[in-house]
Scaffold this active site. Sequence first.
Site, PDB file in Angstrom:
ATOM      1  N   HIS A   5     -42.438  -8.188  15.362  1.00  0.00           N
ATOM      2  CA  HIS A   5     -42.496  -7.599  14.013  1.00  0.00           C
ATOM      3  C   HIS A   5     -41.085  -7.215  13.517  1.00  0.00           C
ATOM      4  CE1 HIS A   5     -45.420  -5.319  11.167  1.00  0.00           C
ATOM      5  NE2 HIS A   5     -44.346  -5.690  10.518  1.00  0.00           N
ATOM      6  N   GLY A  49     -39.524  -8.823  10.890  1.00  0.00           N
ATOM      7  CA  GLY A  49     -39.287  -9.437   9.574  1.00  0.00           C
ATOM      8  C   GLY A  49     -38.210  -8.734   8.762  1.00  0.00           C
TER       9      GLY A  49
HETATM   10  C1  DGY Z   1     -43.418  -3.855   6.074  1.00  0.00           C
HETATM   11  O1  DGY Z   1     -42.470  -3.453   5.389  1.00  0.00           O
HETATM   12  O2  DGY Z   1     -44.609  -3.685   5.760  1.00  0.00           O
HETATM   13  C2  DGY Z   1     -43.066  -4.563   7.338  1.00  0.00           C
HETATM   14  O3  DGY Z   1     -44.129  -5.216   7.894  1.00  0.00           O
HETATM   15  C3  DGY Z   1     -42.490  -3.572   8.332  1.00  0.00           C
HETATM   16  O4  DGY Z   1     -43.432  -2.627   8.620  1.00  0.00           O
END
Ligand code: DGY
Length: 348
Positions: A291, A293
């Site tokens: 996770h 991203g």
């Molecule tokens: C978001 O900003 O929702 C990303 O998935 C990180 O939590």
Amino acid sequence: MSKPKLLMLHDNLAKPAMDMLRNRFHIEICKTSYVESIPTAQDIIDCIPGSFGLFCSSSVIISEDVLKAAGPNFKVIGAMSVGYDHIDLSLLKKYGIRLGNTLGVPTEAIAELTIGLLIATARRFQETNRELKTGGWKRWTPDWFLGLGLAKSTVGIIGYGNIGASVAEKLGCFKISELLYYSRSEKPAAKALGGKLVSVDELVKRSDYIIIAIALNKDTEFIMNRDRIFSMKPTAVLVNIGRGKLVDQDALTEALQQKRISGAGLDVMTPEPLPLDDPLMKLDNCILLPHIGSSTFETRASMAVLTAKNILAVLDNIPMPNEWQHCIMEKCLVKHDGVHFYVNFSIH
Ligand code: DGY
């Protein structure tokens, strides 16, 4: 006058954000039961009483018990995330709590990662890197680790919000043959790129690459269900950068194990962190990322600052820079073209 208490689930945030908050709040960092673990609901319940606000990320579910424990002074949740699926929105109204998130801030970082993950999965970076490091690379042969290219392919994007749109725009450089997308309505920006609005079923059946970039809610949970996973082309690649629960992970695991699809690249999964003995961990045709991203230095710093500003806005009783469309007394504060105004709205 003593400063109000702000409970934070993280303390390793960008200095400008911490400075802003320290100026106005007495900061308490939530104690966790285990070193380096994510605070549990019970940890938060133990620490939250008397707080004015909570600074959190998407990694922790904010349950009703947490809000009850917070008490009557509790006014704001600052979520350092775009997604707010970890918060039951109906409770916000019930407890009169405002919610801010970081919509728009991590768009580019997540879109860049999506393209990277897609290519890494299609071109088998994981397997080839391992072969190289374990001595499997002895000589070059023409059929060694062949993968799939993006040129001339059909790419389908499920969800055409900021991130989906940015991914589509970036794909413009890759000479793809067709862009399909699924969204609630036609998007002019997608149309300008030649994108075609289709049903999820059509997208799944026709795409060589399927990118899931839709928000998780009760309508989209398991949008990539078993039937859809098994109706993908046998050569297709699935990339999920939204939330784990958008995909039936058991069905995806089966499809990958049986090589019914070519591969999957997942930056999100269920649960997070994924247990080390999860079958997905053993699969060569599945690239898993923890996770990350939005994990660029700049993005995370900007997310922290915006979250701090959202929280401070509630202390100062002014509109948040980025407020979730929040409804108190059937009125909803929304922002349009930089102007805040209230509209009637109700949560279902
Ligand atoms: C978001 O900003 O929702 C990303 O998935 C990180 O939590």
